[in-house]
Design a protein around this motif. Sequence first.
Motif, PDB file in Angstrom:
ATOM      1  N   TYR A  33     -48.100  35.827  20.219  1.00 47.68           N
ATOM      2  CA  TYR A  33     -47.371  35.349  19.020  1.00 47.68           C
ATOM      3  C   TYR A  33     -47.662  33.936  18.785  1.00 47.68           C
ATOM      4  O   TYR A  33     -47.102  32.716  18.923  1.00 47.68           O
ATOM      5  CB  TYR A  33     -45.953  34.999  19.586  1.00 47.68           C
TER       6      TYR A  33
ATOM      7  N   PHE B 183     -53.325  31.301  11.325  1.00 45.34           N
ATOM      8  CA  PHE B 183     -54.421  30.277  10.601  1.00 45.34           C
ATOM      9  C   PHE B 183     -54.794  29.276  11.433  1.00 45.34           C
ATOM     10  O   PHE B 183     -56.047  28.602  11.056  1.00 45.34           O
ATOM     11  CB  PHE B 183     -53.390  29.824   9.550  1.00 45.34           C
TER      12      PHE B 183
ATOM     13  N   PHE C 295     -52.239  22.191  19.880  1.00 38.86           N
ATOM     14  CA  PHE C 295     -50.655  22.113  19.446  1.00 38.86           C
ATOM     15  C   PHE C 295     -50.077  22.355  20.597  1.00 38.86           C
ATOM     16  O   PHE C 295     -48.759  21.429  20.734  1.00 38.86           O
ATOM     17  CB  PHE C 295     -50.656  23.021  18.364  1.00 38.86           C
TER      18      PHE C 295
ATOM     19  N   LEU D 134     -47.242  19.654  22.590  1.00 40.40           N
ATOM     20  CA  LEU D 134     -45.666  19.919  22.784  1.00 40.40           C
ATOM     21  C   LEU D 134     -45.462  19.514  24.308  1.00 40.40           C
ATOM     22  O   LEU D 134     -44.383  19.176  24.572  1.00 40.40           O
ATOM     23  CB  LEU D 134     -45.603  21.487  22.508  1.00 40.40           C
TER      24      LEU D 134
ATOM     25  N   MET E 115     -47.651  12.023  22.144  1.00 43.49           N
ATOM     26  CA  MET E 115     -47.094  12.312  20.785  1.00 43.49           C
ATOM     27  C   MET E 115     -45.850  13.151  20.894  1.00 43.49           C
ATOM     28  O   MET E 115     -45.739  14.058  21.841  1.00 43.49           O
ATOM     29  CB  MET E 115     -48.171  13.107  19.832  1.00 43.49           C
ATOM     30  N   ASN E 116     -44.815  12.698  20.417  1.00 41.69           N
ATOM     31  CA  ASN E 116     -43.562  13.456  20.365  1.00 41.69           C
ATOM     32  C   ASN E 116     -43.660  14.887  19.760  1.00 41.69           C
ATOM     33  O   ASN E 116     -44.324  15.059  18.800  1.00 41.69           O
ATOM     34  CB  ASN E 116     -42.402  12.608  19.456  1.00 41.69           C
ATOM     35  N   PRO E 117     -43.018  15.873  20.691  1.00 43.91           N
ATOM     36  CA  PRO E 117     -43.170  17.375  20.231  1.00 43.91           C
ATOM     37  C   PRO E 117     -42.785  17.630  18.592  1.00 43.91           C
ATOM     38  O   PRO E 117     -43.487  18.223  18.033  1.00 43.91           O
ATOM     39  CB  PRO E 117     -42.351  18.123  20.964  1.00 43.91           C
TER      40      PRO E 117
ATOM     41  N   ALA F 228     -45.830  16.971  16.505  1.00 42.84           N
ATOM     42  CA  ALA F 228     -46.542  17.819  16.598  1.00 42.84           C
ATOM     43  C   ALA F 228     -46.227  19.256  15.663  1.00 42.84           C
ATOM     44  O   ALA F 228     -47.127  19.609  15.253  1.00 42.84           O
ATOM     45  CB  ALA F 228     -46.881  18.501  18.002  1.00 42.84           C
ATOM     46  N   VAL F 229     -44.910  19.408  15.799  1.00 37.66           N
ATOM     47  CA  VAL F 229     -44.522  20.347  14.712  1.00 37.66           C
ATOM     48  C   VAL F 229     -44.727  20.080  13.404  1.00 37.66           C
ATOM     49  O   VAL F 229     -45.068  20.892  12.474  1.00 37.66           O
ATOM     50  CB  VAL F 229     -42.837  20.843  15.143  1.00 37.66           C
TER      51      VAL F 229
ATOM     52  N   ARG G 155     -46.874  18.248  12.208  1.00 35.72           N
ATOM     53  CA  ARG G 155     -48.358  18.014  11.831  1.00 35.72           C
ATOM     54  C   ARG G 155     -48.843  19.719  11.913  1.00 35.72           C
ATOM     55  O   ARG G 155     -49.614  19.975  10.828  1.00 35.72           O
ATOM     56  CB  ARG G 155     -49.017  17.640  13.303  1.00 35.72           C
ATOM     57  N   GLN G 156     -48.269  20.501  12.619  1.00 38.68           N
ATOM     58  CA  GLN G 156     -48.720  21.847  12.542  1.00 38.68           C
ATOM     59  C   GLN G 156     -47.961  22.526  11.190  1.00 38.68           C
ATOM     60  O   GLN G 156     -48.611  23.580  10.458  1.00 38.68           O
ATOM     61  CB  GLN G 156     -47.922  22.585  13.733  1.00 38.68           C
TER      62      GLN G 156
ATOM     63  N   ALA H  34     -50.427  21.321   8.368  1.00 36.25           N
ATOM     64  CA  ALA H  34     -51.421  22.160   8.276  1.00 36.25           C
ATOM     65  C   ALA H  34     -51.361  23.521   8.154  1.00 36.25           C
ATOM     66  O   ALA H  34     -52.279  24.242   7.098  1.00 36.25           O
ATOM     67  CB  ALA H  34     -52.031  22.217   9.865  1.00 36.25           C
ATOM     68  N   GLU H  35     -50.222  24.225   8.311  1.00 38.56           N
ATOM     69  CA  GLU H  35     -49.887  25.660   7.774  1.00 38.56           C
ATOM     70  C   GLU H  35     -49.750  25.560   6.329  1.00 38.56           C
ATOM     71  O   GLU H  35     -50.304  26.575   5.645  1.00 38.56           O
ATOM     72  CB  GLU H  35     -48.670  26.125   8.592  1.00 38.56           C
TER      73      GLU H  35
ATOM     74  N   ARG I 217     -52.792  25.629   4.311  1.00 38.64           N
ATOM     75  CA  ARG I 217     -53.615  26.810   4.477  1.00 38.64           C
ATOM     76  C   ARG I 217     -52.631  28.025   3.629  1.00 38.64           C
ATOM     77  O   ARG I 217     -53.178  29.129   3.761  1.00 38.64           O
ATOM     78  CB  ARG I 217     -53.846  26.955   5.960  1.00 38.64           C
TER      79      ARG I 217
ATOM     80  N   GLU J 283     -41.684  32.051  11.242  1.00 41.81           N
ATOM     81  CA  GLU J 283     -41.956  31.943  12.671  1.00 41.81           C
ATOM     82  C   GLU J 283     -41.019  32.891  13.255  1.00 41.81           C
ATOM     83  O   GLU J 283     -41.010  33.331  14.338  1.00 41.81           O
ATOM     84  CB  GLU J 283     -41.779  30.602  13.094  1.00 41.81           C
TER      85      GLU J 283
ATOM     86  N   GLN K 268     -42.345  36.386  12.528  1.00 45.20           N
ATOM     87  CA  GLN K 268     -43.646  36.901  13.264  1.00 45.20           C
ATOM     88  C   GLN K 268     -43.560  36.458  14.769  1.00 45.20           C
ATOM     89  O   GLN K 268     -44.350  36.825  15.565  1.00 45.20           O
ATOM     90  CB  GLN K 268     -44.684  35.672  12.666  1.00 45.20           C
TER      91      GLN K 268
ATOM     92  N   GLN L   9     -43.506  33.569  16.663  1.00 44.65           N
ATOM     93  CA  GLN L   9     -44.106  32.652  17.125  1.00 44.65           C
ATOM     94  C   GLN L   9     -43.021  31.627  17.729  1.00 44.65           C
ATOM     95  O   GLN L   9     -43.332  30.996  18.714  1.00 44.65           O
ATOM     96  CB  GLN L   9     -44.973  31.377  16.068  1.00 44.65           C
ATOM     97  N   ILE L  10     -41.904  31.913  17.243  1.00 41.76           N
ATOM     98  CA  ILE L  10     -40.715  30.988  17.690  1.00 41.76           C
ATOM     99  C   ILE L  10     -40.589  31.265  19.330  1.00 41.76           C
ATOM    100  O   ILE L  10     -39.968  30.608  19.850  1.00 41.76           O
ATOM    101  CB  ILE L  10     -39.648  31.177  16.940  1.00 41.76           C
TER     102      ILE L  10
ATOM    103  N   LEU M 230     -42.921  29.304  20.931  1.00 41.71           N
ATOM    104  CA  LEU M 230     -42.662  27.707  20.652  1.00 41.71           C
ATOM    105  C   LEU M 230     -41.450  27.356  21.505  1.00 41.71           C
ATOM    106  O   LEU M 230     -41.526  26.252  22.242  1.00 41.71           O
ATOM    107  CB  LEU M 230     -42.604  27.826  19.305  1.00 41.71           C
TER     108      LEU M 230
END
Lengths: 405, 488
Positions: free
Chosen positions: A95, A99, A108, A112, B1-3, B6-7, B9-10, B13-14, B17, B78, B81, B83-84, B87
């Motif tokens: 998962y 991209f 990434f 976290l 960096m605080n998570p 990070a989210v 930022r991601q 980026a996502e 794209r 997320e 798909q 990814q969660i 995460l």
Amino acid sequence: MVDSAEPVVQTAGLCKTFKDFWRRPRVHAVKDLDLTIRPGEVFGLLGPNGSGKSTTIKMLLGLLYPSKGRIAVFGKPPTDVAVKARIGFLPEESYLYRFLVAHETLDFYGRLFRIPGKIRRERIDRLLDMVGLRHEAKRPIGEYSKGMARRIGLAQALINDPEFLILDEPTAGLDPMGVRQIKDLIRKLGDMGKTILLSSHMLADVEDVCDRVTVLYGGQQMAAGDLETLLARQDKTLITTDSLSEETIDQVRRLIRRLEDKDIGVSYPRNRLEDFFLTIVRDAEAADVHTSGARGGGELPAFLAKPAETGAKALLDSLISAAERPAPEPILVETPAGPTDDEAARTVVDRLAREADGPRETDQVAETAQETIIPAETLGSREVEADRGVIDSLLGDADKPEDGA
Amino acid sequence: MNPCWAVARQTVAESLRMRIAWVFLVLIGLIVFVLPFSITGDSSLTGAVQSFLQYGLSGTAILLSVLTIFMSRTLSEELVQKQILLLLTKPLPRWQFVLGKWLGLTILNAMFLAGAGLSIFLMVLYIIWTVPPINAADEQSLASEVLVARHSIRFTPPDFDKTAEREYERRLEEGAYRDVGELSRERFIQILKAKQQAQWRTVTPLGRRTFRFHNVLCDRSPGHRIQLRYYTEIANYAPDEIFRSIWDFGNRAQGTLLYRAETHHVVGRFHTIPAPARTVADDHTLTVNFYNQDSRLVPGHVRTANVIQFLESREVELLFVVGTFGGNLVRVLVILMLKLMFLAAVSLMFTTVLSFPVACMTSFAVYACAGGRKYILESLDFATDDRSTFIDAVRHVGSSLIDLDTQTFFTALQESMMHVIVFVFGTLHYVFPDFGYFDPVETFVSGRNVSLVWVLEAVRDLGLVQTLGALGLAMLFFHRREVAEISV
């Protein structure tokens, strides 16, 4: 810090029921599951499809909430963020963000965990080396094959140097090289005192690496315990040796018939396809044949290879508990055995043979060895000295011409 | 960096794209860079700039709003798909995940909006540089009425409450209300007040009206100017539709500069009269006298009795420069940004509980309701005017069912449904922001100041109350959600 008295995972009466649209209970995925995973052990979760393995893992990770029962991971609820910082998880499918490139993906997940930039970059490089994808680190994950994505999945699970590693079908989709690597990795991490929960359909893999297993069926625990105990077989004896002449085999057969009144079967094992395959791949790598796929992985990264600071006590505890466990049978016993048992048996036979015949060229022996498998009914439970006596007598008899020959 | 970062930022980026982001960027680019070459306004330079600003800013705001709603799929993707599932096994509190997603969308919007704002600013300079003004007035108008930030002050009307009350007491003493039945005192005063207001706003030929402005905090140093903007209706049109008037600025008693402007203006349009800022008194008050100079007094003109009327809906106002065009543009962008932040929060909130298409449609509904809140409330008021209560309507439904009266049933059903709609929207409108009120584009285009108070009001309402409220709900919904739950 892991306390030896405190299990890493403990569940009591754990139940999970899935409901339909109208909130009516439809599927009892997990029923009354009592599970204890101790620090430092490699624990296998087995069961057919739909037996509740993944549901159990998801509850351990706080992704699903139990319908009934209790869960504690490191003594806390699984939803606790502090607990999650100590866990690495490889899900059954990759998962990952399609991209993102491999490097970004690991970066990434590293962020976290609040891993400082310098350490994060070092770990990412080491992990990419380990999974053999350093040269493909700039490709989006979406372009990866399933096995390559799986390798990145494994790398992300290790980015935080976890104390507790949960691997859900870790070898699914991997090539034999990757499977071997994962198994080696699990063994090494287990040796380092990490606690590992392994869920897999690949029973041979589980058998190779796990200390303890639980078998689920229909969401219920059907069997649990040490692998050695569960798989112990008292009705067969396996003796492995270098290739013997027909004459010797005949003498052995007669000897056993005379001593035990039992017959033996003799077979000549082949090389394993896995070994054959890995040899070809390693030769190709050595010849620098171009590939856009994964390459043979590197060594365990240093940050994983050393016991984590917080895990020092855990390691110590695991070593102590390992010392307290009953020592494995030191002799060539117990059938049917997988490769591990074969190797153990071979080692013992080699050692005993060396004592009898003097030193040998071990490597040469390994390459040319033929195995003679001698099933028997009762030899497995004998003491070491007794077994040594049998071997000695075998060797002694082989040196002497048999009466009437 | 605080998570959380990070989210965020991601998420950026996502989003960058995703093709859809680039499609919207191209559309914004078309509006900003192609529109100036295809619109001319009223063929004046001022009109061209105003049209560009109007369409450019409004178009950008709408496109970014739609993009924000679409981009909320980053969360639902997320979930779909899965990814969660990976995460949330990391040390990332769920509220931080939602906050990170929102921050990501906000950063993305800020980038796009800042880029669009800068482009619009540069394109305005380009238009001024390349398009010649049609005359000096056009050039002056652009400089003093568009490329500025002007503060607007309404005049202080006489206290009609007091005058109406005095008139009522006088009439009462005269016995005028002896036989008027049940009408209350308040009602009489209200009628008198409306009458006096209408009289005051109507200026008869050769008549005079005095407009007093307070708190005129303009720069009164020499060279600085103020502007009076007005609109009139006229009772009898002259053949050339021109009415002539005199505007006297300043107050001799207060020792201010006196300035007289004689105007020949076309009726039925807004007009702006510039005047020296030194006509404003030291106590920051300004007195302006208007004289309805009847055309009868001008030799050679047709004699008409022009009765001038100043409409309450198009009030006389005083304008003076308080800031720059650039600063004003920044404040406009801040308010637009706050609206986008709210939309991002609302879209994410719906995505935490609904699947993407449903969440997307619901977010669009909220966007539409927020934009047309004023009109919807007005029409709902109209629809339920003089109707029975909801209970009455339901009772009618019940009785028509018993009587098997189909026609009554449907009428009563329709009525009760209307009550439900009114109740639902009447409740929800407290939650929805008023995008109509927080629409600074028109104000900006007319060269008025988008005040800091307005911006702070937007920060309070759109930002602190509605956006944080929606974000809080999103976090709450997501906190209890079983992300790996399956329905069988």
